[in-house]
Design a protein around this motif. Structure first.
Motif, mmCIF file in Angstrom:
data_model
loop_
_atom_site.group_PDB
_atom_site.id
_atom_site.type_symbol
_atom_site.label_atom_id
_atom_site.label_comp_id
_atom_site.label_asym_id
_atom_site.label_seq_id
_atom_site.Cartn_x
_atom_site.Cartn_y
_atom_site.Cartn_z
ATOM 1 N N GLY A 6 -6.208 18.774 -2.980
ATOM 2 C CA GLY A 6 -6.715 17.551 -2.352
ATOM 3 C C GLY A 6 -6.351 16.303 -3.115
ATOM 4 N N GLU A 7 -6.388 16.391 -4.438
ATOM 5 C CA GLU A 7 -6.043 15.228 -5.248
ATOM 6 C C GLU A 7 -4.573 14.854 -5.069
ATOM 7 N N ALA A 8 -3.714 15.866 -5.019
ATOM 8 C CA ALA A 8 -2.286 15.601 -4.818
ATOM 9 C C ALA A 8 -2.037 14.994 -3.441
ATOM 10 N N ARG A 9 -2.736 15.512 -2.424
ATOM 11 C CA ARG A 9 -2.563 14.959 -1.075
ATOM 12 C C ARG A 9 -3.096 13.542 -0.998
ATOM 13 N N ALA A 10 -4.216 13.275 -1.658
ATOM 14 C CA ALA A 10 -4.753 11.916 -1.663
ATOM 15 C C ALA A 10 -3.772 10.969 -2.348
ATOM 16 N N SER A 11 -3.119 11.448 -3.378
ATOM 17 C CA SER A 11 -2.127 10.635 -4.069
ATOM 18 C C SER A 11 -0.941 10.328 -3.151
ATOM 19 N N LYS A 12 -0.630 11.262 -2.261
ATOM 20 C CA LYS A 12 0.466 11.025 -1.310
ATOM 21 C C LYS A 12 0.117 9.907 -0.324
ATOM 22 N N VAL A 13 -1.172 9.700 -0.108
ATOM 23 C CA VAL A 13 -1.596 8.570 0.722
ATOM 24 C C VAL A 13 -1.079 7.274 0.102
ATOM 25 N N LEU A 14 -1.094 7.211 -1.214
ATOM 26 C CA LEU A 14 -0.597 6.026 -1.901
ATOM 27 C C LEU A 14 0.902 5.847 -1.685
ATOM 28 N N ASP A 15 1.628 6.948 -1.631
ATOM 29 C CA ASP A 15 3.065 6.863 -1.351
ATOM 30 C C ASP A 15 3.298 6.276 0.040
ATOM 31 N N ILE A 16 2.475 6.700 0.975
ATOM 32 C CA ILE A 16 2.594 6.192 2.341
ATOM 33 C C ILE A 16 2.216 4.707 2.378
ATOM 34 N N MET A 17 1.150 4.358 1.657
ATOM 35 C CA MET A 17 0.752 2.952 1.587
ATOM 36 C C MET A 17 1.883 2.102 1.024
ATOM 37 N N ARG A 18 2.596 2.641 0.053
ATOM 38 C CA ARG A 18 3.698 1.901 -0.565
ATOM 39 C C ARG A 18 4.761 1.567 0.485
ATOM 40 N N THR A 19 5.065 2.539 1.366
ATOM 41 C CA THR A 19 6.099 2.298 2.375
ATOM 42 C C THR A 19 5.695 1.202 3.353
ATOM 43 N N MET A 21 3.256 -1.319 2.427
ATOM 44 C CA MET A 21 2.910 -2.542 1.703
ATOM 45 C C MET A 21 4.096 -3.247 1.068
ATOM 46 N N VAL A 22 5.100 -2.506 0.591
ATOM 47 C CA VAL A 22 6.247 -3.172 -0.032
ATOM 48 C C VAL A 22 6.947 -4.095 0.971
ATOM 49 N N PRO A 23 7.247 -3.632 2.188
ATOM 50 C CA PRO A 23 7.851 -4.572 3.152
ATOM 51 C C PRO A 23 6.939 -5.766 3.467
ATOM 52 N N MET A 24 5.616 -5.519 3.536
ATOM 53 C CA MET A 24 4.687 -6.625 3.776
ATOM 54 C C MET A 24 4.758 -7.639 2.629
ATOM 55 N N LEU A 25 4.783 -7.141 1.408
ATOM 56 C CA LEU A 25 4.889 -8.034 0.251
ATOM 57 C C LEU A 25 6.219 -8.778 0.259
ATOM 58 N N GLN A 26 7.273 -8.107 0.681
ATOM 59 C CA GLN A 26 8.574 -8.765 0.760
ATOM 60 C C GLN A 26 8.543 -9.942 1.737
ATOM 61 N N ARG A 27 7.872 -9.741 2.862
ATOM 62 C CA ARG A 27 7.787 -10.810 3.866
ATOM 63 C C ARG A 27 6.945 -11.984 3.368
ATOM 64 N N ARG A 28 5.949 -11.705 2.527
ATOM 65 C CA ARG A 28 5.018 -12.746 2.092
ATOM 66 C C ARG A 28 5.389 -13.364 0.755
ATOM 67 N N SER A 29 6.423 -12.868 0.115
ATOM 68 C CA SER A 29 6.753 -13.294 -1.234
ATOM 69 C C SER A 29 7.868 -14.319 -1.252
ATOM 70 N N GLN A 30 7.789 -15.201 -2.230
ATOM 71 C CA GLN A 30 8.886 -16.146 -2.454
ATOM 72 C C GLN A 30 10.028 -15.456 -3.190
ATOM 73 N N GLN A 31 9.734 -14.289 -3.760
ATOM 74 C CA GLN A 31 10.747 -13.478 -4.444
ATOM 75 C C GLN A 31 10.680 -12.051 -3.881
ATOM 76 N N PRO A 32 11.196 -11.845 -2.661
ATOM 77 C CA PRO A 32 11.060 -10.548 -2.004
ATOM 78 C C PRO A 32 11.627 -9.378 -2.798
#
Length: 127
Positions: A6-19, A21-32
């Motif tokens: 369960g801990e490993a699967r929960a950690s994979k949620v973070l990997d999915i969040m990264r996919t 959030m990174v594009p969202m941060l790129q759109r909102r950043s002055q340094q994408p």
């Protein structure tokens, strides 16, 4: 929950969040170009710190419908060779299942939104 993967699967949620959030941060950043580094160095550690909260919530979901005896039996299963194999298969399949789900959604959402546009507008949803 660690023994059941369960801990490993929960950690994979973070990997999915990264996919997501990174594009969202790129759109909102002055340094994408720094978005991935920002996520990995600033946001990811904060999310990881909150993983125990997610694990507790997941455990509560199981506790609602399972007795202590049920949970003990599941624990015994996940510690068995077959249970360990089930965890390996599930861990391997989870990212692929998530990717399939995203692609499936991308394929069907436009048609569904088009077909249901009037009903959605009647509910005050702008398309």
């Amino acid at each position: 929950m660690r023994d059941t993967g369960g801990e490993a699967r929960a950690s994979k949620v973070l990997d999915i969040m990264r996919t997501v959030m990174v594009p969202m941060l790129q759109r909102r950043s002055q340094q994408p170009e720094t978005a991935a580094k920002v996520f990995d160095q600033i946001l990811l550690p904060a999310f990881r710190a909150h993983l125990p909260d997610l694990l507790r919530e997941i455990a509560m979901l199981y506790a609602v419908d399972a007795s202590l005896a049920d949970l003990q039996a599941l624990d015994a299963f996940y510690r068995s060779p077959l249970g360990r194999k089930a965890i390996e298969i599930q861990d391997k399949a989870t990212p692929q299942v998530m990717a399939l789900g995203v692609e499936w959604g991308k394929q069907i959402i436009p048609d569904i939104l088009k077909a249901k546009a009037d009903a959605l507008r009647q509910q005050g949803i702008k398309l």
